[in-house]
Motif scaffolding. Structure first.
Motif, short mmCIF file in Angstrom:
data_model
loop_
_atom_site.label_atom_id
_atom_site.label_comp_id
_atom_site.label_asym_id
_atom_site.label_seq_id
_atom_site.Cartn_x
_atom_site.Cartn_y
_atom_site.Cartn_z
N SER A 150 -20.79 -67.79 58.81
CA SER A 150 -21.91 -66.89 59.11
C SER A 150 -22.30 -66.96 60.57
N LYS A 153 -19.10 -65.29 62.54
CA LYS A 153 -18.91 -63.88 62.21
C LYS A 153 -17.52 -63.37 62.63
N ASP A 155 -13.94 -61.37 62.57
CA ASP A 155 -13.53 -60.05 62.07
C ASP A 155 -12.61 -60.19 60.87
N PRO A 178 -20.22 -62.18 53.19
CA PRO A 178 -20.39 -61.92 54.63
C PRO A 178 -21.48 -60.88 54.86
N ASP A 179 -22.38 -61.15 55.79
CA ASP A 179 -23.46 -60.21 56.08
C ASP A 179 -23.26 -59.56 57.44
N TRP A 180 -22.00 -59.41 57.84
CA TRP A 180 -21.64 -58.77 59.10
C TRP A 180 -20.43 -57.87 58.85
N PRO A 181 -20.11 -56.95 59.74
CA PRO A 181 -18.92 -56.11 59.56
C PRO A 181 -17.66 -56.97 59.50
N PHE A 182 -16.99 -56.96 58.37
CA PHE A 182 -15.85 -57.85 58.13
C PHE A 182 -14.65 -57.01 57.72
#
Length: 396
Positions: A150, A153, A155, A178-182
């Motif tokens: 986290s 982050k 890709d 995941p709380d992000w663009p993954f």
């Protein structure tokens, strides 16, 4: 680590190199003709027992496959470029950006296995990659892994299937995603069952698996619909039926250091579609599942799951075959076959050293020399077996 990472940045992991691989090397590796002159399948044992002379301008590698039987392989410069081309274009196919931030969970030795305190990762200063230990995954340690993911982050995550599956199962229990663009998880080197892939998708979203082998005679890669498509620019691949099913046979065309013709990989597949009429738009033949790479994992006394143990035996001299059998929560039987002319006692010492490096003192090692290692009913070799520990099955 510092020098290696700098060279990695210079030759493999920078914007210019990534762009060249993705956009300019296609003409170097065209689609190959799908015809190979008829001949007997290559005999693996010939390559494993013959002392081949290392060609000039080649790189040495090892394979143990699912038999833990080390085999020396040689790779030409063109073959090395081809392998990197396969990876770069695979990422491009799934819309991974040129300069992606990558987390790696693929068996790197980050620290001593006996050191069970964070951090379980290390940073590569030039490429920006974060390498996570596969040898410290346990229910108690997973929160630290997830917290670091986290924070970083990434890709994408490049992982062994067994490692990412364990992480995903624990993440589900904790309600973590995941709380992000993954962009997704990219796996290779082990069998990745549809069931485990689904578990990983429930946590990480997209999951894409690559099939290959150290002999480099066949490559199949998953599309967005989960089908394993043949990379026809990599080698000539045939699917041959025998009494056990349909297996992969390959002929390499870009490795002059070790040409292999109709090489029997011993890996079986299901759901073969030779027409390649896949909704993803890729018209190359595909299969829905790859078998024959099943490699169980060990469960240590502190709850850690350790998979991909065959890499521990690469380069161990005098070892013909090796099988690990965990008979209970504390004992690991090491069944081994010694090559003629080698000392059993020395081989036991060497095996103990590489196993303790990865497992620490968690399991009591019991060495059992054998003339040969028994196969399953389907003629397959199980490199790791768990008896009465977890939910391992030995009937396949």
């Amino acid at each position: 680590m510092f020098v290696k990472d700098f060279l990695w940045l210079l030759f493999k992991e920078n914007l210019l190199i990534n762009w060249v691989y993705r956009h300019l090397l296609g003409s170097v590796f065209p689609v190959l003709q799908q015809q190979v002159p008829a001949c007997d399948l290559s005999n693996k044992d010939t390559y494993k027992t013959t002392k081949l002379k290392k060609p000039m301008f080649s790189v040495t590698g090892y394979t143990s496959g699912t038999t833990n039987q080390p085999m020396t392989v040689y790779r030409s410069v063109k073959s090395i470029l081809l392998e990197e081309y396969m990876v770069k274009t695979f990422l491009a196919l799934h819309r991974v950006q040129l300069k992606a931030k990558i987390a790696v969970l693929r068996g790197d030795m980050i620290k001593a296995s006996t050191d069970n305190t964070p951090p379980f990762w290390r940073f590569a200063p030039f490429t920006g990659r974060v390498f996570f230990s596969s040898f410290h995954l346990s229910p108690e340690n997973v929160p630290a892994y997830l917290q670091q993911l986290s924070k970083e982050k990434p890709d994408i995550i490049m992982a062994y299937p067994s490692s990412i599956t364990f992480l995903a199962k624990q993440a589900k229990l904790l309600g973590w995603v995941p709380d992000w663009p993954f962009s997704g998880v990219f796996t290779s080197s082990e069998t990745f069952t549809p069931e485990n892939q689904q578990i990983c998708r429930e946590v990480f979203g997209k999951v894409f698996d690559h099939y290959g082998q150290a002999e480099r005679v066949a490559a199949l890669q998953q599309c967005a619909f989960g089908h394993y498509h043949v990379r026809e620019d990599y080698s000539v691949v045939e699917f041959v039926d025998d009494e056990h099913g349909t297996k992969i046979v390959g002929t390499n065309a870009h490795n002059s250091a070790m040409p292999l013709r109709r090489y029997d990989t011993g890996d079986y597949v299901e759901g073969l579609n030779k027409l390649g009429n896949c909704p993803c738009g890729n018209h190359s033949p595909y299969v829905t599942r790859i078998l024959g790479r099943d490699d169980d994992y060990l469960i240590l006394t502190d709850g850690r799951h350790i998979g991909r143990m065959d890499v521990a035996f690469k380069g161990v001299e005098g070892l013909l075959e090796c099988q690990l059998v965990q008979t209970d929560g504390k004992t690991l039987e090491v069944h081994f076959v010694t090559q003629p002319g080698y000392s059993n006692s020395q081989l036991e010492q060497d095996l103990a050293a590489v196993l303790q490096q990865r497992l620490g003192d968690n399991l009591q090692l019991k060495f059992i020399q054998q003339l040969s290692i028994a196969r399953t009913k389907a003629g397959k070799f199980r490199s790791v077996i768990r008896l009465n520990v977890g939910n391992s099955s030995v009937s396949n």
